[in-house]
Motif scaffolding. Sequence first.
Motif, PDB file in Angstrom:
ATOM      1  N   ILE A   1      31.532  29.883 -60.121  1.00 13.56           N
ATOM      2  CA  ILE A   1      32.958  29.507 -60.178  1.00 13.56           C
ATOM      3  C   ILE A   1      33.489  29.255 -58.765  1.00 13.56           C
ATOM      4  O   ILE A   1      34.237  28.309 -58.504  1.00 13.56           O
ATOM      5  CB  ILE A   1      33.755  30.625 -60.886  1.00 13.56           C
ATOM      6  N   ARG A   2      33.082  30.115 -57.844  1.00 13.44           N
ATOM      7  CA  ARG A   2      33.548  29.953 -56.457  1.00 13.44           C
ATOM      8  C   ARG A   2      33.055  28.628 -55.877  1.00 13.44           C
ATOM      9  O   ARG A   2      33.795  27.897 -55.196  1.00 13.44           O
ATOM     10  CB  ARG A   2      33.041  31.125 -55.627  1.00 13.44           C
ATOM     11  N   ASN A   3      31.797  28.295 -56.127  1.00 10.58           N
ATOM     12  CA  ASN A   3      31.247  27.029 -55.608  1.00 10.58           C
ATOM     13  C   ASN A   3      31.983  25.822 -56.183  1.00 10.58           C
ATOM     14  O   ASN A   3      32.260  24.839 -55.477  1.00 10.58           O
ATOM     15  CB  ASN A   3      29.759  26.934 -55.931  1.00 10.58           C
ATOM     16  N   GLU A   4      32.322  25.879 -57.498  1.00  9.80           N
ATOM     17  CA  GLU A   4      33.057  24.762 -58.110  1.00  9.80           C
ATOM     18  C   GLU A   4      34.445  24.626 -57.506  1.00  9.80           C
ATOM     19  O   GLU A   4      34.933  23.518 -57.253  1.00  9.80           O
ATOM     20  CB  GLU A   4      33.158  24.978 -59.624  1.00  9.80           C
ATOM     21  N   LYS A   5      35.126  25.778 -57.272  1.00 12.67           N
ATOM     22  CA  LYS A   5      36.457  25.725 -56.656  1.00 12.67           C
ATOM     23  C   LYS A   5      36.388  25.094 -55.251  1.00 12.67           C
ATOM     24  O   LYS A   5      37.229  24.279 -54.872  1.00 12.67           O
ATOM     25  CB  LYS A   5      37.032  27.137 -56.568  1.00 12.67           C
ATOM     26  N   MET A   6      35.403  25.517 -54.485  1.00 11.26           N
ATOM     27  CA  MET A   6      35.263  24.977 -53.126  1.00 11.26           C
ATOM     28  C   MET A   6      34.990  23.472 -53.157  1.00 11.26           C
ATOM     29  O   MET A   6      35.511  22.706 -52.340  1.00 11.26           O
ATOM     30  CB  MET A   6      34.124  25.681 -52.399  1.00 11.26           C
ATOM     31  N   LYS A   7      34.187  23.033 -54.123  1.00 12.60           N
ATOM     32  CA  LYS A   7      33.886  21.602 -54.231  1.00 12.60           C
ATOM     33  C   LYS A   7      35.153  20.810 -54.570  1.00 12.60           C
ATOM     34  O   LYS A   7      35.432  19.760 -53.954  1.00 12.60           O
ATOM     35  CB  LYS A   7      32.826  21.386 -55.292  1.00 12.60           C
ATOM     36  N   LYS A   8      35.961  21.321 -55.548  1.00 13.83           N
ATOM     37  CA  LYS A   8      37.205  20.617 -55.913  1.00 13.83           C
ATOM     38  C   LYS A   8      38.189  20.616 -54.748  1.00 13.83           C
ATOM     39  O   LYS A   8      38.877  19.623 -54.497  1.00 13.83           O
ATOM     40  CB  LYS A   8      37.824  21.287 -57.130  1.00 13.83           C
ATOM     41  N   ARG A   9      38.249  21.748 -54.016  1.00 14.06           N
ATOM     42  CA  ARG A   9      39.173  21.815 -52.880  1.00 14.06           C
ATOM     43  C   ARG A   9      38.792  20.787 -51.797  1.00 14.06           C
ATOM     44  O   ARG A   9      39.657  20.122 -51.221  1.00 14.06           O
ATOM     45  CB  ARG A   9      39.142  23.222 -52.293  1.00 14.06           C
ATOM     46  N   LYS A  10      37.490  20.645 -51.548  1.00 16.69           N
ATOM     47  CA  LYS A  10      37.051  19.666 -50.555  1.00 16.69           C
ATOM     48  C   LYS A  10      37.370  18.238 -50.985  1.00 16.69           C
ATOM     49  O   LYS A  10      37.790  17.402 -50.178  1.00 16.69           O
ATOM     50  CB  LYS A  10      35.551  19.818 -50.314  1.00 16.69           C
ATOM     51  N   LEU A  11      37.192  17.940 -52.283  1.00 22.43           N
ATOM     52  CA  LEU A  11      37.528  16.596 -52.773  1.00 22.43           C
ATOM     53  C   LEU A  11      39.014  16.308 -52.610  1.00 22.43           C
ATOM     54  O   LEU A  11      39.413  15.212 -52.190  1.00 22.43           O
ATOM     55  CB  LEU A  11      37.117  16.455 -54.235  1.00 22.43           C
ATOM     56  N   LYS A  12      39.873  17.310 -52.948  1.00 20.51           N
ATOM     57  CA  LYS A  12      41.329  17.124 -52.804  1.00 20.51           C
ATOM     58  C   LYS A  12      41.698  16.915 -51.332  1.00 20.51           C
ATOM     59  O   LYS A  12      42.529  16.060 -51.001  1.00 20.51           O
ATOM     60  CB  LYS A  12      42.066  18.333 -53.377  1.00 20.51           C
ATOM     61  N   GLU A  13      41.084  17.700 -50.448  1.00 20.07           N
ATOM     62  CA  GLU A  13      41.385  17.543 -49.013  1.00 20.07           C
ATOM     63  C   GLU A  13      40.960  16.162 -48.504  1.00 20.07           C
ATOM     64  O   GLU A  13      41.668  15.539 -47.709  1.00 20.07           O
ATOM     65  CB  GLU A  13      40.670  18.637 -48.227  1.00 20.07           C
ATOM     66  N   THR A  14      39.837  15.667 -48.990  1.00 18.77           N
ATOM     67  CA  THR A  14      39.378  14.337 -48.571  1.00 18.77           C
ATOM     68  C   THR A  14      40.339  13.254 -49.041  1.00 18.77           C
ATOM     69  O   THR A  14      40.710  12.347 -48.288  1.00 18.77           O
ATOM     70  CB  THR A  14      37.971  14.077 -49.127  1.00 18.77           C
ATOM     71  N   GLU A  15      40.765  13.328 -50.323  1.00 17.81           N
ATOM     72  CA  GLU A  15      41.724  12.340 -50.836  1.00 17.81           C
ATOM     73  C   GLU A  15      43.046  12.422 -50.099  1.00 17.81           C
ATOM     74  O   GLU A  15      43.663  11.396 -49.753  1.00 17.81           O
ATOM     75  CB  GLU A  15      41.940  12.564 -52.330  1.00 17.81           C
ATOM     76  N   LYS A  16      43.500  13.654 -49.810  1.00 18.12           N
ATOM     77  CA  LYS A  16      44.772  13.830 -49.098  1.00 18.12           C
ATOM     78  C   LYS A  16      44.684  13.233 -47.691  1.00 18.12           C
ATOM     79  O   LYS A  16      45.623  12.580 -47.203  1.00 18.12           O
ATOM     80  CB  LYS A  16      45.094  15.323 -49.039  1.00 18.12           C
ATOM     81  N   ARG A  17      43.532  13.432 -47.011  1.00 22.06           N
ATOM     82  CA  ARG A  17      43.354  12.891 -45.673  1.00 22.06           C
ATOM     83  C   ARG A  17      43.357  11.368 -45.704  1.00 22.06           C
ATOM     84  O   ARG A  17      43.927  10.703 -44.820  1.00 22.06           O
ATOM     85  CB  ARG A  17      42.041  13.404 -45.081  1.00 22.06           C
ATOM     86  N   LYS A  18      42.716  10.776 -46.723  1.00 18.67           N
ATOM     87  CA  LYS A  18      42.706   9.318 -46.836  1.00 18.67           C
ATOM     88  C   LYS A  18      44.102   8.763 -47.046  1.00 18.67           C
ATOM     89  O   LYS A  18      44.485   7.756 -46.437  1.00 18.67           O
ATOM     90  CB  LYS A  18      41.800   8.904 -47.986  1.00 18.67           C
ATOM     91  N   ARG A  19      44.897   9.429 -47.929  1.00 19.14           N
ATOM     92  CA  ARG A  19      46.286   8.962 -48.145  1.00 19.14           C
ATOM     93  C   ARG A  19      47.097   9.073 -46.859  1.00 19.14           C
ATOM     94  O   ARG A  19      47.869   8.172 -46.513  1.00 19.14           O
ATOM     95  CB  ARG A  19      46.934   9.769 -49.263  1.00 19.14           C
ATOM     96  N   PHE A  20      46.913  10.180 -46.146  1.00 12.71           N
ATOM     97  CA  PHE A  20      47.667  10.370 -44.907  1.00 12.71           C
ATOM     98  C   PHE A  20      47.296   9.289 -43.875  1.00 12.71           C
ATOM     99  O   PHE A  20      48.177   8.734 -43.208  1.00 12.71           O
ATOM    100  CB  PHE A  20      47.376  11.767 -44.360  1.00 12.71           C
ATOM    101  N   GLU A  21      46.009   8.991 -43.753  1.00 12.74           N
ATOM    102  CA  GLU A  21      45.586   7.964 -42.795  1.00 12.74           C
ATOM    103  C   GLU A  21      46.112   6.592 -43.189  1.00 12.74           C
ATOM    104  O   GLU A  21      46.505   5.794 -42.325  1.00 12.74           O
ATOM    105  CB  GLU A  21      44.067   7.941 -42.711  1.00 12.74           C
ATOM    106  N   ALA A  22      46.147   6.265 -44.503  1.00 11.18           N
ATOM    107  CA  ALA A  22      46.683   4.976 -44.939  1.00 11.18           C
ATOM    108  C   ALA A  22      48.167   4.869 -44.618  1.00 11.18           C
ATOM    109  O   ALA A  22      48.640   3.832 -44.123  1.00 11.18           O
ATOM    110  CB  ALA A  22      46.432   4.796 -46.433  1.00 11.18           C
ATOM    111  N   GLU A  23      48.925   5.946 -44.897  1.00  9.57           N
ATOM    112  CA  GLU A  23      50.356   5.927 -44.576  1.00  9.57           C
ATOM    113  C   GLU A  23      50.586   5.811 -43.072  1.00  9.57           C
ATOM    114  O   GLU A  23      51.483   5.095 -42.613  1.00  9.57           O
ATOM    115  CB  GLU A  23      51.012   7.202 -45.113  1.00  9.57           C
ATOM    116  N   LYS A  24      49.761   6.515 -42.301  1.00 12.10           N
ATOM    117  CA  LYS A  24      49.905   6.450 -40.848  1.00 12.10           C
ATOM    118  C   LYS A  24      49.613   5.050 -40.333  1.00 12.10           C
ATOM    119  O   LYS A  24      50.309   4.538 -39.437  1.00 12.10           O
ATOM    120  CB  LYS A  24      48.941   7.455 -40.216  1.00 12.10           C
ATOM    121  N   ALA A  25      48.616   4.375 -40.905  1.00 12.39           N
ATOM    122  CA  ALA A  25      48.302   3.009 -40.483  1.00 12.39           C
ATOM    123  C   ALA A  25      49.458   2.067 -40.802  1.00 12.39           C
ATOM    124  O   ALA A  25      49.794   1.189 -40.004  1.00 12.39           O
ATOM    125  CB  ALA A  25      47.017   2.542 -41.167  1.00 12.39           C
ATOM    126  N   LYS A  26      50.081   2.250 -42.011  1.00 13.99           N
ATOM    127  CA  LYS A  26      51.232   1.406 -42.355  1.00 13.99           C
ATOM    128  C   LYS A  26      52.380   1.628 -41.390  1.00 13.99           C
ATOM    129  O   LYS A  26      53.023   0.677 -40.923  1.00 13.99           O
ATOM    130  CB  LYS A  26      51.682   1.731 -43.782  1.00 13.99           C
TER     131      LYS A  26
END
Length: 472
Positions: free
Chosen positions: A416-441
């Motif tokens: 369960i802990r490994n699955e939570k960590m995997k989902k958290r990393k995916l969310k952080e990656t998507e959040k970073r991509k959105r932030f970089e796109a907004e910053k570029a705009k």
Amino acid sequence: MTCLSSVFYVNNFTDEEINAEHGSKFHHRQANESGFFDKLKEEVELRKQMNMAELNDLDEETRIEVEGFRTGTYLRLEVHDVPFEMVEHFDPFHPVLVGGIGLGEENVGYMQVRIKRHRWHKKLLKTRDPIIVSIGWRRYQTIPVYATEDCNGRHRMLKYTKEHMHCLAMFWGPLAPPNTGVVAVQNLSNNQATFRIIATAVVLEFNHAARLVKKIKLVGEPCKIFKKTALIKNMFTSDLEIARFEGAAVQTASGIRGQVKKAAKEELGNQPKKKGGLPREGIARCTFEDRILMSDLVFLRAWTEVEVPCFFNPLTTALQPRDQTWQGMKTVAELRRENKLPVPVNKDSLYRPIERKARKFNPLVIPKSLQAALPFASKPKDILKRKKPLLENRRAVVMEPHERKVHALVQHLQMIRNEKMKKRKLKETEKRKRFEAEKAKEEQVSRKRQREERKERYRAQDKQSKRIRKGP
């Protein structure tokens, strides 16, 4: 005050008055000079006519003694010690030119020329291939050695001339003064399919004692190895040659550097000896940075001097019939072609794939006395693998039902802990991509706004500068 007033007075002249005054002075001076030259010409002509009138009254012999031979006078030359072949094969349709050479051109010696292969000649020129050179009044066959001058002033021998550049050539022959033009051909035959002139050159120096050198690589192998010293054989042929290379740098194939010390005689021990019981010569004692192996090859890179052949063969085309072609020394290629000899192939000079086996070095062993003095960070921490597994690993572990339930629960929690960590990393990656796109705009909008502001500022500055230039 006088100086100032005089300057002011001069500046009051108009340009037309100044030009008229200077022009009149120039024309007056030119007229005076032309009149002076005309007067000199008249005096010379008058003196010439007087001399001619006096010389015409003299007889021919006296006039020759006073005036010398006039232009267009026929002379009779007597040449002694002429070979009879020249008289026998003399052709009046081929005139003989008579000229003289300076005192310095009567000697024979080395000459250095700057040579370049003719761009219409298809092949490169090879060192020690005989060529026919035409220098001044002379034509002769010689054997050149081509070289190039390095940045440190060393004259390095070239096996072939350069493709589209000048190089140096040294050969033996009658000397010619510097800046004399040179034309070179391979042979005198008129039935050539290719272009006849092979090179052009200019004489740089004569009686030049330039030292031509070429690379040499001596290869040896160790016959006896001490700690960092080794005895090298098959590199030198005598102790005298070793003395010549004392202090030279050597290197093994594995990259270990060393130095030649001296000839080794007392350290040979049980090494093979020559007939008569004397120790074998040509074994050098060398020291290296590290201990070398018996399988290592030792190289010594050096420079050796190249001798220029003392050969020149004058062309005797006037001593044979005109329908025959003068034949001199032949090149090695022509001799092989005539005798149908193949080109020798050195197997060591052929390119072939090199397969080098990866060398396995012994592990680093640190003495225990030195390990005790080392800090903990530098101590070896490599734990060797056990040949036999421990007793805990060899015995079978049988868990109780309660222990099995606890072990399964721990595994589930870990999953369960490994699955939570995997989902958290995916969310952080998507959040970073959105932030970089907004910053570029935002950066793109900011750059566009700054560009518009600069345009407005430059436009205002341009209007202000135009207004200042126009004035009130």
